[in-house]
Write an enzyme that holds these catalytic residues in place. Structure first.
Site, PDB file in Angstrom:
ATOM      1  N   ARG A  50       0.822  -1.209   0.000  1.00 54.12           N
ATOM      2  CA  ARG A  50       0.000   0.000   0.000  1.00 54.12           C
ATOM      3  C   ARG A  50       0.855   1.257   0.000  1.00 54.12           C
ATOM      4  O   ARG A  50       0.389   2.330  -0.283  1.00 54.12           O
ATOM      5  CB  ARG A  50      -0.930  -0.023   1.215  1.00 54.12           C
ATOM      6  N   HIS A 184       4.102 -24.069   6.674  1.00 52.68           N
ATOM      7  CA  HIS A 184       5.514 -24.356   6.401  1.00 52.68           C
ATOM      8  C   HIS A 184       6.101 -25.446   7.289  1.00 52.68           C
ATOM      9  O   HIS A 184       7.162 -25.980   6.987  1.00 52.68           O
ATOM     10  CB  HIS A 184       6.359 -23.080   6.429  1.00 52.68           C
ATOM     11  N   LYS A 188       9.204 -28.698   6.517  1.00 52.99           N
ATOM     12  CA  LYS A 188      10.466 -28.872   7.253  1.00 52.99           C
ATOM     13  C   LYS A 188      11.035 -30.266   6.963  1.00 52.99           C
ATOM     14  O   LYS A 188      10.291 -31.241   6.869  1.00 52.99           O
ATOM     15  CB  LYS A 188      10.224 -28.683   8.761  1.00 52.99           C
ATOM     16  N   GLU A 222       8.851 -21.274  22.386  1.00 49.43           N
ATOM     17  CA  GLU A 222       9.711 -20.286  21.719  1.00 49.43           C
ATOM     18  C   GLU A 222      10.122 -19.223  22.734  1.00 49.43           C
ATOM     19  O   GLU A 222       9.285 -18.764  23.516  1.00 49.43           O
ATOM     20  CB  GLU A 222       8.974 -19.599  20.568  1.00 49.43           C
ATOM     21  N   ASP A 241      -2.277 -19.076  15.437  1.00 49.80           N
ATOM     22  CA  ASP A 241      -0.952 -18.896  14.841  1.00 49.80           C
ATOM     23  C   ASP A 241      -0.201 -20.225  14.773  1.00 49.80           C
ATOM     24  O   ASP A 241       0.537 -20.475  13.817  1.00 49.80           O
ATOM     25  CB  ASP A 241      -0.163 -17.876  15.681  1.00 49.80           C
ATOM     26  N   HIS A 246       0.109 -25.211  12.431  1.00 48.89           N
ATOM     27  CA  HIS A 246       1.311 -26.045  12.351  1.00 48.89           C
ATOM     28  C   HIS A 246       1.213 -27.328  13.190  1.00 48.89           C
ATOM     29  O   HIS A 246       1.553 -28.413  12.730  1.00 48.89           O
ATOM     30  CB  HIS A 246       2.529 -25.262  12.839  1.00 48.89           C
ATOM     31  N   LYS A 332       5.048 -18.118  23.403  1.00 50.20           N
ATOM     32  CA  LYS A 332       6.094 -17.112  23.215  1.00 50.20           C
ATOM     33  C   LYS A 332       6.724 -16.797  24.570  1.00 50.20           C
ATOM     34  O   LYS A 332       6.095 -16.935  25.617  1.00 50.20           O
ATOM     35  CB  LYS A 332       5.503 -15.825  22.621  1.00 50.20           C
TER      36      LYS A 332
HETATM   37  N1  LIG Z   1       5.908 -13.600  10.257  1.00 47.69           N
HETATM   38  C1  LIG Z   1       6.016 -14.925  10.362  1.00 47.69           C
HETATM   39  O1  LIG Z   1       6.913 -15.499  10.984  1.00 47.69           O
HETATM   40  C2  LIG Z   1       5.002 -15.776   9.692  1.00 47.69           C
HETATM   41  C3  LIG Z   1       3.833 -15.238   9.162  1.00 47.69           C
HETATM   42  N2  LIG Z   1       2.937 -16.057   8.541  1.00 47.69           N
HETATM   43  C4  LIG Z   1       1.715 -15.497   7.929  1.00 47.69           C
HETATM   44  O2  LIG Z   1       2.083 -14.543   6.935  1.00 47.69           O
HETATM   45  C5  LIG Z   1       1.096 -13.522   6.848  1.00 47.69           C
HETATM   46  C6  LIG Z   1       1.770 -12.161   6.988  1.00 47.69           C
HETATM   47  O3  LIG Z   1       2.393 -12.131   8.266  1.00 47.69           O
HETATM   48  P1  LIG Z   1       3.455 -11.006   8.654  1.00 47.69           P
HETATM   49  O4  LIG Z   1       4.331 -10.703   7.502  1.00 47.69           O
HETATM   50  O5  LIG Z   1       4.046 -11.439   9.931  1.00 47.69           O
HETATM   51  O6  LIG Z   1       2.492  -9.777   8.923  1.00 47.69           O
HETATM   52  P2  LIG Z   1       2.760  -8.225   8.803  1.00 47.69           P
HETATM   53  O7  LIG Z   1       1.913  -7.580   9.834  1.00 47.69           O
HETATM   54  O8  LIG Z   1       4.202  -7.919   8.803  1.00 47.69           O
HETATM   55  O9  LIG Z   1       2.064  -7.864   7.393  1.00 47.69           O
HETATM   56  C7  LIG Z   1       2.572  -8.116   6.112  1.00 47.69           C
HETATM   57  C8  LIG Z   1       2.262  -6.959   5.182  1.00 47.69           C
HETATM   58  O10 LIG Z   1       0.921  -7.023   4.739  1.00 47.69           O
HETATM   59  C9  LIG Z   1       0.489  -5.713   4.390  1.00 47.69           C
HETATM   60  N3  LIG Z   1      -0.830  -5.513   4.978  1.00 47.69           N
HETATM   61  C10 LIG Z   1      -1.136  -5.379   6.295  1.00 47.69           C
HETATM   62  N4  LIG Z   1      -2.461  -5.252   6.446  1.00 47.69           N
HETATM   63  C11 LIG Z   1      -2.990  -5.312   5.219  1.00 47.69           C
HETATM   64  C12 LIG Z   1      -4.310  -5.220   4.713  1.00 47.69           C
HETATM   65  N5  LIG Z   1      -5.349  -5.070   5.523  1.00 47.69           N
HETATM   66  N6  LIG Z   1      -4.498  -5.301   3.379  1.00 47.69           N
HETATM   67  C13 LIG Z   1      -3.466  -5.465   2.535  1.00 47.69           C
HETATM   68  N7  LIG Z   1      -2.190  -5.551   2.959  1.00 47.69           N
HETATM   69  C14 LIG Z   1      -1.961  -5.480   4.269  1.00 47.69           C
HETATM   70  C15 LIG Z   1       1.503  -4.730   4.962  1.00 47.69           C
HETATM   71  O11 LIG Z   1       2.246  -4.160   3.872  1.00 47.69           O
HETATM   72  P3  LIG Z   1       1.888  -2.708   3.274  1.00 47.69           P
HETATM   73  O12 LIG Z   1       1.640  -1.823   4.455  1.00 47.69           O
HETATM   74  O13 LIG Z   1       3.112  -2.376   2.473  1.00 47.69           O
HETATM   75  O14 LIG Z   1       0.680  -2.901   2.433  1.00 47.69           O
HETATM   76  C16 LIG Z   1       2.413  -5.608   5.791  1.00 47.69           C
HETATM   77  O15 LIG Z   1       3.749  -5.201   5.738  1.00 47.69           O
HETATM   78  C17 LIG Z   1       0.083 -13.821   7.943  1.00 47.69           C
HETATM   79  O16 LIG Z   1      -1.010 -14.467   7.347  1.00 47.69           O
HETATM   80  C18 LIG Z   1       0.837 -14.747   8.896  1.00 47.69           C
HETATM   81  O17 LIG Z   1      -0.022 -15.649   9.562  1.00 47.69           O
HETATM   82  C19 LIG Z   1       3.172 -17.395   8.402  1.00 47.69           C
HETATM   83  C20 LIG Z   1       4.311 -17.976   8.887  1.00 47.69           C
HETATM   84  C21 LIG Z   1       5.315 -17.221   9.589  1.00 47.69           C
HETATM   85  O1  LIG Z   2       4.149 -19.443  11.420  1.00 48.99           O
HETATM   86  C1  LIG Z   2       4.818 -19.152  12.394  1.00 48.99           C
HETATM   87  O2  LIG Z   2       5.929 -19.872  12.660  1.00 48.99           O
HETATM   88  C2  LIG Z   2       6.965 -19.331  13.482  1.00 48.99           C
HETATM   89  C3  LIG Z   2       7.895 -20.488  13.854  1.00 48.99           C
HETATM   90  O3  LIG Z   2       8.373 -21.089  12.699  1.00 48.99           O
HETATM   91  P1  LIG Z   2       9.884 -21.007  12.212  1.00 48.99           P
HETATM   92  O4  LIG Z   2       9.903 -21.492  10.814  1.00 48.99           O
HETATM   93  O5  LIG Z   2      10.325 -19.577  12.378  1.00 48.99           O
HETATM   94  O6  LIG Z   2      10.646 -21.912  13.031  1.00 48.99           O
HETATM   95  C4  LIG Z   2       6.377 -18.669  14.688  1.00 48.99           C
HETATM   96  O7  LIG Z   2       7.395 -18.056  15.441  1.00 48.99           O
HETATM   97  C5  LIG Z   2       5.384 -17.611  14.232  1.00 48.99           C
HETATM   98  O8  LIG Z   2       4.747 -17.034  15.361  1.00 48.99           O
HETATM   99  C6  LIG Z   2       4.309 -18.207  13.364  1.00 48.99           C
HETATM  100  O9  LIG Z   2       3.529 -17.181  12.756  1.00 48.99           O
END
Ligand SMILES: NC(=O)C1=CN([C@@H]2O[C@H](COP(=O)(O)OP(=O)(O)OC[C@H]3O[C@@H](n4cnc5c(N)ncnc54)[C@H](OP(=O)(O)O)[C@@H]3O)[C@@H](O)[C@H]2O)C=CC1
Ligand SMILES: O=C1O[C@H](COP(=O)(O)O)[C@@H](O)[C@H](O)[C@H]1O
Length: 483
Positions: A50, A184, A188, A222, A241, A246, A332
């Site tokens: 965005r 994911h 693994k 974690e 989450d 997972h 956590k």
């Molecule tokens: N972080 C992790 O370790 C993991 C996350 N996930 C999954 O990945 C997904 C993203 O997680 P994560 O990256 O941590 O989250 P973030 O909060 O960092 O969001 C990711 C990006 O999505 C965009 N965003 C946020 N809200 C909205 C919206 N309402 N509409 C459109 N775009 C939006 C933003 O980018 P911008 O402002 O540029 O639009 C933001 O940087 C989730 O579904 C989470 O469950 C899965 C495994 C691991």
């Molecule tokens: O999806 C998620 O996974 C991580 C843990 O996975 P890892 O690959 O980093 O070992 C978890 O910390 C996070 O909260 C969750 O969104």
């Protein structure tokens, strides 16, 4: 890994490109695939967001994140990689496609060698779950769904109702064969070994049931904080989450009946059937916790009821697993970080030794001395403990361990899960992705973990969670943390 040489030119659109997931996992995985020569011969990656970013701003962002999380830019073909990165600003919605449609068209023109329609599209939704449905609708509305594969991060829905609504919305735009729902933990390396160890080794295959296994423990404590993604985390919590995503999928890998083959549909079917057999969690089988100080984090509500810890005792209603507890725990800010799947084997019920805490002739068998453990973290590791006679003691028993580090296996080259899964998406292999039939059952199995019938107990940062979680694992306790 399959040679990507036959893969058509591909435009990879990464929604949420500025987020935590993209920075820590998706962009590094892409770069690793580039290092390994596993990307299609012609490709571009378009970050979508965005905010207003130029292509060069985005390249600088990716450079920073690779420097932070690796592989480091200088360890791979950075210049060539960077030249293939683009950014489409101003968001993407049904009402306003921002720059995305034009950016995709330009990429297809460049990659298609005179035929833009030969270019395959992969849309990766690395955005919060609330953005899945609007982004999907926008892909349909702006003609970007054709020739596409689409990747959804977890959680796919946050309740049975929202799962149904999302599932229907997604199927209005995409055929099931184009959909890749990522979990994911299934990617693994050590998770893959659950199947190999069981189905390729008579010793373990014949013991994989309630007659030999006393409990299955899936333990993912974690030490990690959530402060850098508090807004997302406070809406989500540990149950969504980690537990019903997972940990449930890994539980299904352990619990599944032998698939007809290792073909992707057969494996996914076996996993979905296992989830269907999960007995819905009752309130007495669930402990939710929140670490002290969580509510002081910026972006967390002062009265937040989001759990940062959950432990559950689940049963699987099959002939193989009836009455065997599947103990799952994650949280956590806990004492240690681990990702372990442990099969705690039963003590022999006859013979010259006697189990811990009982009396009888012969030596006492150490408690939980015979376990098979799959360490899912990092490159992965298998460990087996056995009770053996202490050499020279004549009768005393001691527990001894043997280990297999997966990176030491001959010819092995363990890949991080996102590398493996993104590679599978590019070549069209869906075996490690979840299916709607398996996921629908997850919401039934979640039972008391999600229906608000359990209260939240506090725990000290650096601990093993609320004491109440200990009773779930009675009488023998959790294998980790020795509790
Ligand atoms: N972080 C992790 O370790 C993991 C996350 N996930 C999954 O990945 C997904 C993203 O997680 P994560 O990256 O941590 O989250 P973030 O909060 O960092 O969001 C990711 C990006 O999505 C965009 N965003 C946020 N809200 C909205 C919206 N309402 N509409 C459109 N775009 C939006 C933003 O980018 P911008 O402002 O540029 O639009 C933001 O940087 C989730 O579904 C989470 O469950 C899965 C495994 C691991
Ligand atoms: O999806 C998620 O996974 C991580 C843990 O996975 P890892 O690959 O980093 O070992 C978890 O910390 C996070 O909260 C969750 O969104």
């Amino acid at each position: 890994m399959t040679d990507p040489g036959d893969t058509p030119p591909t435009v990879f659109v990464l929604f949420g490109a500025s987020g935590d997931l993209a920075a820590r996992l998706v962009l590094p995985a892409f770069y690793r695939l580039a290092q390994e020569g596993l990307l299609p011969p012609a490709w571009q990656l378009i970050g979508s967001g965005r905010r207003e970013l130029s292509d060069d701003d985005f390249r600088a962002h990716v450079h920073d994140k690779l420097t932070e999380f690796g592989p480091k830019p200088e360890e791979g073909p950075w210049e060539e990689f960077a030249a293939r990165l683009r950014f489409a600003s101003n968001g993407f919605s049904v009402d306003d496609p921002g720059q995305l449609v034009d950016t995709v068209a330009a990429a297809e023109q460049e990659l298609g060698d005179g035929d833009p329609s030969s270019v395959q599209r992969v849309h990766y939704l690395g955005v919060p779950p609330t953005a899945f449905e609007p982004t999907t609708n926008a892909l349909g509305a702006h003609g970007l769904a054709e020739r596409s594969r689409v990747v959804y991060e977890k959680p796919f829905g946050t309740s049975l109702e929202s799962f149904h609504s999302l599932d229907q919305a997604v199927h209005r735009v995409f055929d099931e064969s184009a959909i890749y729902r990522i979990d994911h933990f299934l990617g693994k390396e050590a998770t893959q070994q659950l199947r190999a160890v069981r189905f390729a080794n008579g010793l373990f295959g014949s013991s994989w049931d309630r007659h030999h296994v006393e409990s299955v423990q899936i333990d993912v404590p974690e030490t990690l904080d959530v402060a850098d993604r508090a807004e997302f985390y406070d809406e989500t919590g540990a149950v969504l989450d980690m537990l019903v995503t997972h940990l449930f999928q890994v539980a299904a890998e352990v619990a599944m009946e032998p698939p007809r083959s290792l073909a992707s549909d057969d494996v996914a079917q076996a996993r979905a059937d296992a989830v269907k057999a999960f007995v819905p969690l009752r309130a007495e089988d669930v402990v939710r916790g929140q670490f002290d100080g969580y509510r002081d984090i910026d972006d967390v509500a002062d009265d937040s009821d989001t759990e940062t810890f959950v432990a559950a005792r689940m049963f699987v209603d099959t002939e193989r697993w009836r009455d065997v507890p599947f103990l799952m725990r994650t949280g956590k800010k806990m004492a240690e970080s681990h990702q372990k799947v442990t099969l705690v084997m039963r003590d022999p019920d006859d013979g010259p030794y006697h189990p811990t805490g009982t009396s009888g002739a012969g030596a006492e068998i150490p408690s939980r001395g015979n376990v098979l453990c799959f360490d899912l973290s990092g490159d992965g590791r298998l460990a087996l403990s056995m009770n053996i006679e202490v050499p020279g003691s004549q009768s005393a028993l001691e527990t001894a361990w043997t280990e297999i580090n997966l990176h030491e296996v001959d010819g092995g080259d363990p890949l991080p899960p996102y590398v493996r899964l993104i590679h599978d998406i590019l070549i069209g292999d869906r075996s490690l992705f979840t299916r709607p039939d398996g996921l629908e059952e997850v919401w039934h199995a979640a039972g008391a973990a999600l229906n608000g019938s359990t209260s939240i107990e506090s725990y000290a940062p650096g601990s093993w969670g609320p004491d109440a979680a200990l009773r779930l694992a009675e009488p023998r306790g959790w294998a980790l943390g020795d509790r």
